[in-house]
Design an enzyme around this catalytic site. Structure first.
Site, PDB file in Angstrom:
ATOM      1  N   GLU A  83       0.836  -1.198   0.000  1.00 34.63           N
ATOM      2  CA  GLU A  83       0.000   0.000   0.000  1.00 34.63           C
ATOM      3  C   GLU A  83       0.878   1.258   0.000  1.00 34.63           C
ATOM      4  O   GLU A  83       0.626   2.210  -0.739  1.00 34.63           O
ATOM      5  CB  GLU A  83      -0.906   0.003   1.231  1.00 34.63           C
ATOM      6  CG  GLU A  83      -1.801   1.230   1.303  1.00 34.63           C
ATOM      7  CD  GLU A  83      -2.038   1.697   2.726  1.00 34.63           C
ATOM      8  OE1 GLU A  83      -1.878   0.907   3.664  1.00 34.63           O
ATOM      9  OE2 GLU A  83      -2.390   2.879   2.878  1.00 34.63           O
TER      10      GLU A  83
ATOM     11  N   ASP B 215       0.581   3.764  -3.189  1.00 33.13           N
ATOM     12  CA  ASP B 215       0.183   5.147  -3.010  1.00 33.13           C
ATOM     13  C   ASP B 215       0.940   6.033  -4.015  1.00 33.13           C
ATOM     14  O   ASP B 215       0.356   6.858  -4.722  1.00 33.13           O
ATOM     15  CB  ASP B 215       0.533   5.496  -1.551  1.00 33.13           C
ATOM     16  CG  ASP B 215       0.156   6.898  -1.153  1.00 33.13           C
ATOM     17  OD1 ASP B 215       0.805   7.832  -1.648  1.00 33.13           O
ATOM     18  OD2 ASP B 215      -0.773   7.036  -0.351  1.00 33.13           O
TER      19      ASP B 215
ATOM     20  N   ASP C 285      -6.995   1.516   0.697  1.00 32.59           N
ATOM     21  CA  ASP C 285      -5.698   0.877   0.984  1.00 32.59           C
ATOM     22  C   ASP C 285      -5.459  -0.317   0.057  1.00 32.59           C
ATOM     23  O   ASP C 285      -4.369  -0.483  -0.495  1.00 32.59           O
ATOM     24  CB  ASP C 285      -5.652   0.358   2.433  1.00 32.59           C
ATOM     25  CG  ASP C 285      -5.568   1.489   3.446  1.00 32.59           C
ATOM     26  OD1 ASP C 285      -5.328   2.643   3.034  1.00 32.59           O
ATOM     27  OD2 ASP C 285      -5.751   1.208   4.648  1.00 32.59           O
TER      28      ASP C 285
ATOM     29  N   GLU D 127      -4.688   0.715  -3.500  1.00 35.43           N
ATOM     30  CA  GLU D 127      -3.290   1.142  -3.634  1.00 35.43           C
ATOM     31  C   GLU D 127      -2.355  -0.067  -3.604  1.00 35.43           C
ATOM     32  O   GLU D 127      -1.410  -0.161  -4.404  1.00 35.43           O
ATOM     33  CB  GLU D 127      -2.926   2.125  -2.509  1.00 35.43           C
ATOM     34  CG  GLU D 127      -3.625   3.454  -2.652  1.00 35.43           C
ATOM     35  CD  GLU D 127      -3.551   4.322  -1.399  1.00 35.43           C
ATOM     36  OE1 GLU D 127      -3.701   5.540  -1.529  1.00 35.43           O
ATOM     37  OE2 GLU D 127      -3.370   3.788  -0.280  1.00 35.43           O
TER      38      GLU D 127
END
Ligand code: MN
Length: 238
Positions: A53, A57, A126, A129
């Site tokens: 994650e 991102d 989350d 990502e």
């Protein structure tokens, strides 16, 4: 145990089909859908999604940046940056996550599941990502594969949502910046009325700036103000 491993494989495979991509390392995609709470109660060693994650991102942010600079070659950095943060926000990425049916695949503890943890926006975002982090790692840390998949699945939708102002944004600040620039003034908000029982109230707020007057409804004053600001922002942009 065998059954569970089959179940893991099934989830990974269904998600691969949705993404249109076969992972070289399936354990990456498995990690991307595994929540910390599941690892804690599972008897064998498993990896959760947190590091993927963290990486994903940045991957999603890079892909979105590229889409924006290509679509709006003349835009200023400040505007691009505002728009990008609205797109990579939890509120918006969780919407994209829903179209991947993330909540059907994610592995969470029974306790979390009983509280519908798999439907929380923060978790959906989350995992979204993490999936892009996993794609990036599986493609030997190259952006091409995650970019191609993101563009194939989401680019048109994102551009359409930008056009129709369908991306959750902080319209009060956007409007304020715009009116300060245009008129040297900031808008005023007035509560027109609130109706309904205490636990289920609806607020109506009026926003006024120069000759523009709009109203917005919401379950809180803030929500109603944001809705009114959004309308005023649209009018100014016209
Ligand atoms: Mn996140």
């Amino acid at each position: 145990m065998k059954i569970e491993i089959q179940e893991f494989n099934d989830r990974v495979e269904s998600l691969e089909n949705i993404l249109g991509y076969q992972f070289k390392d399936k354990s990456l995609l498995l990690a991307a859908i595994t929540h910390r709470s599941f690892v804690a109660e599972y008897p064998k060693k498993l990896r959760d999604y947190e590091v993927l994650e963290f990486l994903g991102d940045s991957v999603v942010s890079l892909i979105v940046s590229e889409i924006l600079i290509k679509q709006f070659p003349d835009a200023r950095e400040g505007d691009l940056s505002q728009l990008r943060s609205a797109i990579v926000s939890e509120a918006y990425l969780s919407k994209l996550a829903k179209s991947l049916k993330v909540s059907d695949f994610v592995l969470i503890s029974r306790g979390e599941k009983s509280q519908k943890g798999e439907e929380r926006d923060s978790l959906l975002c989350d995992v979204f990502e993490a999936i892009f982090g996993a794609l990036y790692v599986d493609a030997d840390y190259k952006i091409d594969v995650p970019r191609e998949i993101f563009n194939k699945l989401f680019k048109d939708r994102v551009l359409e949502d930008i056009k129709t102002e369908n991306i959750p944004r902080d319209y009060k600040s956007l409007l304020q910046m715009e009116t300060q620039r245009l008129y040297g003034k900031i808008p005023t908000y007035k509560l027109i009325h609130s109706e309904g029982p205490e636990h289920d109230k609806v607020f109506v707020v009026e926003c006024e700036i120069e000759q523009i007057k709009t109203t917005g409804k919401g379950k809180s004053k803030k929500e109603a103000e944001t809705a009114a600001a959004k309308e005023a922002f649209k009018k100014i942009k016209e």
